[in-house]
Motif scaffolding. Structure first.
Motif, short mmCIF file in Angstrom:
data_model
loop_
_atom_site.label_atom_id
_atom_site.label_comp_id
_atom_site.label_asym_id
_atom_site.label_seq_id
_atom_site.Cartn_x
_atom_site.Cartn_y
_atom_site.Cartn_z
N PHE A 146 7.60 -31.47 -59.23
CA PHE A 146 8.30 -31.89 -60.45
C PHE A 146 7.34 -31.93 -61.63
O PHE A 146 7.63 -31.42 -62.72
N GLU A 147 6.15 -32.54 -61.43
CA GLU A 147 5.18 -32.63 -62.51
C GLU A 147 4.69 -31.24 -62.92
O GLU A 147 4.52 -30.97 -64.11
N ALA A 148 4.48 -30.37 -61.93
CA ALA A 148 4.05 -29.00 -62.24
C ALA A 148 5.14 -28.27 -63.02
O ALA A 148 4.85 -27.50 -63.95
N GLY A 149 6.40 -28.52 -62.64
CA GLY A 149 7.51 -27.89 -63.34
C GLY A 149 7.62 -28.36 -64.78
O GLY A 149 7.85 -27.56 -65.70
N LEU A 150 7.42 -29.67 -65.00
CA LEU A 150 7.47 -30.19 -66.37
C LEU A 150 6.32 -29.63 -67.20
O LEU A 150 6.50 -29.25 -68.36
N ASP A 151 5.11 -29.61 -66.62
CA ASP A 151 3.95 -29.06 -67.34
C ASP A 151 4.22 -27.62 -67.76
O ASP A 151 3.94 -27.23 -68.90
N GLY A 156 5.93 -23.61 -72.01
CA GLY A 156 6.73 -22.41 -72.27
C GLY A 156 6.66 -21.38 -71.16
O GLY A 156 7.05 -20.22 -71.36
N ASP A 157 6.19 -21.77 -69.97
CA ASP A 157 6.06 -20.85 -68.84
C ASP A 157 7.34 -20.90 -68.01
O ASP A 157 7.48 -21.70 -67.09
N LYS A 158 8.28 -20.05 -68.35
CA LYS A 158 9.60 -20.07 -67.71
C LYS A 158 9.52 -19.84 -66.20
O LYS A 158 10.11 -20.59 -65.43
N GLU A 159 8.79 -18.81 -65.78
CA GLU A 159 8.75 -18.45 -64.37
C GLU A 159 8.22 -19.60 -63.51
O GLU A 159 8.81 -19.96 -62.49
N SER A 160 7.10 -20.20 -63.92
CA SER A 160 6.51 -21.29 -63.14
C SER A 160 7.38 -22.53 -63.18
O SER A 160 7.54 -23.24 -62.17
N ALA A 161 7.98 -22.82 -64.35
CA ALA A 161 8.84 -24.00 -64.47
C ALA A 161 10.04 -23.88 -63.55
O ALA A 161 10.36 -24.81 -62.80
N VAL A 162 10.71 -22.75 -63.58
CA VAL A 162 11.89 -22.53 -62.73
C VAL A 162 11.52 -22.60 -61.26
O VAL A 162 12.20 -23.24 -60.46
N SER A 163 10.40 -21.97 -60.90
CA SER A 163 9.98 -21.95 -59.50
C SER A 163 9.69 -23.36 -58.98
O SER A 163 10.17 -23.75 -57.90
N ASN A 164 8.93 -24.14 -59.74
CA ASN A 164 8.59 -25.49 -59.29
C ASN A 164 9.80 -26.41 -59.26
O ASN A 164 9.96 -27.20 -58.33
N LEU A 165 10.66 -26.32 -60.25
CA LEU A 165 11.84 -27.18 -60.28
C LEU A 165 12.84 -26.78 -59.19
O LEU A 165 13.55 -27.63 -58.64
N ASP A 166 12.88 -25.49 -58.85
CA ASP A 166 13.70 -25.06 -57.71
C ASP A 166 13.17 -25.67 -56.41
O ASP A 166 13.95 -26.06 -55.52
N ASP A 167 11.85 -25.75 -56.29
CA ASP A 167 11.25 -26.39 -55.11
C ASP A 167 11.68 -27.86 -55.01
O ASP A 167 11.98 -28.36 -53.92
N PRO A 173 18.09 -32.44 -53.75
CA PRO A 173 19.14 -31.85 -54.59
C PRO A 173 19.73 -32.80 -55.63
O PRO A 173 20.25 -32.35 -56.64
N SER A 174 19.64 -34.12 -55.41
CA SER A 174 20.23 -35.07 -56.34
C SER A 174 19.26 -35.51 -57.44
O SER A 174 19.58 -36.41 -58.22
N HIS A 175 18.09 -34.91 -57.52
CA HIS A 175 17.07 -35.27 -58.52
C HIS A 175 17.59 -34.87 -59.90
O HIS A 175 17.49 -33.71 -60.31
N GLU A 176 18.13 -35.84 -60.65
CA GLU A 176 18.82 -35.53 -61.90
C GLU A 176 17.91 -34.96 -62.98
O GLU A 176 18.30 -34.06 -63.72
N LEU A 177 16.69 -35.50 -63.09
CA LEU A 177 15.78 -34.97 -64.11
C LEU A 177 15.36 -33.54 -63.78
O LEU A 177 15.21 -32.71 -64.67
#
Length: 200
Positions: A146-151, A156-167, A173-177
């Protein structure tokens, strides 16, 4: 289940064990990292809100600052005065710093005081109780992703953000943030494709 309890004069804290794995966790700050005037956010479930709205599981977030360090009960234990609007029902919730680390536990206010005038117990009490039970404060894989996804999102790193938040959402699955920032990350522009140049 309840592992241990400290009464009001000794800390006003109970340590509970939840029989689950890979739950989101918060990092504990240290006392040396807390200073007067530091910005904080107190989190909890104020009873007064549920009296006028439909009950749900969404906490309230109250901004404030550390006003001072005090002691009670003839000098022990120490408490921190905060000016966040903590109200009844928020006791036991965390107060965090601007990096999301827990600096204390919402404890008590002054009855009849019209100003935001509340006290949190220092994080050392939590650490002490965890240590007594052989528990270490470690950030799990969900929080790391989650922290890596937010960072990545804020960089502005779409690929890394999406990948980490998908993890995160695969494990929780219920992690609202994570859901919220995954949707925002999907709207980021794609990384530009490097120009391969042309042959001469």
């Amino acid at each position: 289940r309840v592992l241990s309890v400290k009464g009001f004069d000794n800390g006003d804290v109970a340590l509970l064990k939840v029989e689950r794995d890979d739950l989101p966790a918060l990092e504990l700050a240290t006392d040396s990292e807390i200073e007067v005037r530091d910005p904080v956010v107190s989190i909890g479930f104020p009873l007064s809100v549920d009296l006028v709205t439909d009950a749900d599981f969404q906490p309230s977030y109250k901004d404030g600052t550390v006003s001072s360090g005090k002691t009670i009960s003839d000098g022990l234990p120490e408490v921190y005065e905060v000016n966040a609007d903590v109200s009844g029902g928020m006791s036991g919730g965390p107060t965090v710093d601007d990096e999301g680390r827990v600096v204390g536990l919402n404890s008590f206010g002054v009855a009849g005081e019209p100003q935001a005038f509340n006290f949190i117990r220092p994080v050392e009490i939590i650490e002490e109780m965890l240590n007594d039970e052989g528990v270490t404060n470690e950030i799990g894989s969900v929080q790391q992703s989650f922290e890596a996804g937010l960072d990545a999102y804020f960089a502005g790193d779409k690929e890394s953000a999406v990948s980490n938040l998908d993890d995160v959402l695969a494990q929780s699955p219920s992690h609202e943030l994570a859901q919220e920032f995954r949707a925002k990350a999907a709207q980021l522009p794609d990384a530009p494709v490097p120009d391969a140049g042309s042959n001469v």
